[in-house]
Motif scaffolding. Structure first.
Motif, short mmCIF file in Angstrom:
data_model
loop_
_atom_site.label_atom_id
_atom_site.label_comp_id
_atom_site.label_asym_id
_atom_site.label_seq_id
_atom_site.Cartn_x
_atom_site.Cartn_y
_atom_site.Cartn_z
N PRO A 1 0.83 -1.21 0.00
CA PRO A 1 0.00 0.00 0.00
C PRO A 1 0.86 1.26 0.00
N ASP A 2 0.47 2.24 -0.80
CA ASP A 2 1.23 3.49 -0.84
C ASP A 2 0.44 4.67 -0.31
N ASN A 3 -0.78 4.40 0.20
CA ASN A 3 -1.59 5.45 0.82
C ASN A 3 -2.64 4.78 1.71
N PRO A 4 -3.26 5.56 2.60
CA PRO A 4 -4.24 4.97 3.52
C PRO A 4 -5.47 4.38 2.84
N GLU A 5 -5.76 4.80 1.62
CA GLU A 5 -6.96 4.32 0.92
C GLU A 5 -6.69 3.08 0.07
N SER A 6 -5.48 2.61 0.03
CA SER A 6 -5.11 1.49 -0.83
C SER A 6 -5.92 0.23 -0.51
N ASP A 7 -6.28 -0.50 -1.56
CA ASP A 7 -6.96 -1.79 -1.39
C ASP A 7 -6.00 -2.89 -0.92
N LEU A 8 -4.72 -2.57 -0.81
CA LEU A 8 -3.74 -3.56 -0.37
C LEU A 8 -3.67 -3.69 1.16
N TRP A 9 -4.39 -2.83 1.89
CA TRP A 9 -4.48 -3.01 3.34
C TRP A 9 -5.44 -4.16 3.65
N TRP A 10 -5.34 -4.68 4.84
CA TRP A 10 -6.22 -5.73 5.35
C TRP A 10 -6.10 -7.02 4.53
N ASN A 11 -4.88 -7.29 4.07
CA ASN A 11 -4.62 -8.49 3.28
C ASN A 11 -3.90 -9.56 4.11
N HIS A 12 -3.91 -9.43 5.41
CA HIS A 12 -3.18 -10.36 6.28
C HIS A 12 -3.82 -11.76 6.20
N GLN A 13 -2.96 -12.75 6.16
CA GLN A 13 -3.40 -14.15 6.08
C GLN A 13 -2.62 -14.96 7.11
N GLY A 14 -3.32 -15.67 7.96
CA GLY A 14 -2.65 -16.52 8.95
C GLY A 14 -2.08 -15.75 10.13
N TRP A 15 -2.47 -14.51 10.30
CA TRP A 15 -2.05 -13.74 11.48
C TRP A 15 -3.02 -12.59 11.70
N TYR A 16 -3.02 -12.11 12.94
CA TYR A 16 -3.86 -10.97 13.27
C TYR A 16 -3.21 -10.20 14.41
N ALA A 17 -3.47 -8.91 14.46
CA ALA A 17 -2.98 -8.04 15.54
C ALA A 17 -4.06 -7.05 15.90
N ASN A 18 -3.98 -6.53 17.11
CA ASN A 18 -4.91 -5.47 17.50
C ASN A 18 -4.37 -4.14 16.97
N GLU A 19 -5.10 -3.58 16.04
CA GLU A 19 -4.68 -2.32 15.43
C GLU A 19 -5.00 -1.15 16.37
N VAL A 20 -4.46 0.04 16.05
CA VAL A 20 -4.82 1.26 16.76
C VAL A 20 -6.27 1.56 16.37
N TRP A 21 -7.16 1.63 17.36
CA TRP A 21 -8.59 1.68 17.10
C TRP A 21 -9.06 3.07 16.65
N PRO A 22 -9.83 3.15 15.56
CA PRO A 22 -10.48 4.42 15.21
C PRO A 22 -11.49 4.77 16.30
N ASN A 23 -11.57 6.04 16.66
CA ASN A 23 -12.46 6.43 17.76
C ASN A 23 -13.14 7.77 17.44
N GLY A 24 -13.85 7.80 16.33
CA GLY A 24 -14.60 9.00 15.98
C GLY A 24 -13.78 10.04 15.24
N THR A 25 -14.26 11.27 15.29
CA THR A 25 -13.65 12.37 14.56
C THR A 25 -13.52 13.59 15.46
N ASP A 26 -12.36 14.23 15.40
CA ASP A 26 -12.16 15.50 16.10
C ASP A 26 -12.68 16.61 15.21
N ARG A 27 -13.76 17.25 15.63
CA ARG A 27 -14.40 18.29 14.83
C ARG A 27 -14.14 19.69 15.39
N SER A 28 -13.08 19.83 16.17
CA SER A 28 -12.80 21.10 16.82
C SER A 28 -12.19 22.15 15.89
N SER A 29 -11.80 21.74 14.68
CA SER A 29 -11.24 22.69 13.72
C SER A 29 -12.05 22.64 12.43
#
Length: 195
Positions: free
Chosen positions: A109-137
């Motif tokens: 993957p060369d950017n966050p939108e790439s379809d090459l993310w989430w291609n893990h096979q035979g392993w898993y890890a706890n990712e940094v969890w998305p937790n909403g949006t900061d709308r202060s700006s």
């Protein structure tokens, strides 16, 4: 009547025998809580002040976990060489998970939108969890929440048994002056014998 007594005694003996069998320890759960490793008696390997690495395996999986100070993210790239891999594999864990071979020209993957993310096979890890949006700006930004530890579970079925060579680059560890990173091992590769 006599046969019922014999049958009852036999059933009781089987029950008692099954209760006395040694159970396999409960392996770690990939939930961001490192206490599973500690309860198993796994000896920590110090990565840096406030961060320890834990390794555990059973017949089917290898687990790797590390804790870190509060407000850390503990992202990781784990490079792995095993008997079943044709090349060095990079396992990336941050807010997204993915794997790619390190040989030149291998797709990654060369950017966050790439379809090459989430291609893990035979392993898993706890990712940094998305937790909403900061709308202060005027430009809302994604917010993240993190676990107390990063954990990864790796299948022996995919990666084989024997000698595994590992190298981990760990980033976004909070210190008093900002963020830092570390590597494991400090130099070279860590050799793990996988039974």
């Amino acid at each position: 009547m006599y046969s019922k007594v014999i049958l009852s005694i036999a059933i009781l003996a089987i029950f008692i025998s099954s209760c006395q069998q040694t159970k396999e320890p409960t392996p770690p759960m990939v939930d961001g809580d490192i206490t599973d490793f500690q309860q198993l008696g796994v000896e920590p390997i110090e990565l840096m002040q406030g961060s320890n690495l834990y390794l555990y395996q059973n017949d089917h999986f290898v687990w790797l976990g590390f804790d870190y100070p509060e407000e850390s993210f503990g992202t990781m790239d784990l490079k792995l060489i095993t008997p079943t891999l044709s090349d060095t594999l990079n396992m990336h864990i941050s807010a997204q998970i993915g794997e790619w071979y390190l040989s030149e020209g291998s797709p990654r993957p060369d950017n966050p939108e790439s379809d090459l993310w989430w291609n893990h096979q035979g392993w898993y890890a706890n990712e940094v969890w998305p937790n909403g949006t900061d709308r202060s700006s005027e430009n809302p930004q994604p917010k993240f929440k993190n676990a107390k530890a990063r954990e990864i579970q790796i299948s022996k079925e995919r990666f084989g048994r024997g000698k595994w060579m590992m190298q981990a680059e760990i980033r976004a560890i909070r210190t008093g002056s900002g963020f830092t990173g570390t590597s494991f091992p400090k130099n070279g590769w860590y050799e793990l014998t996988v039974f």
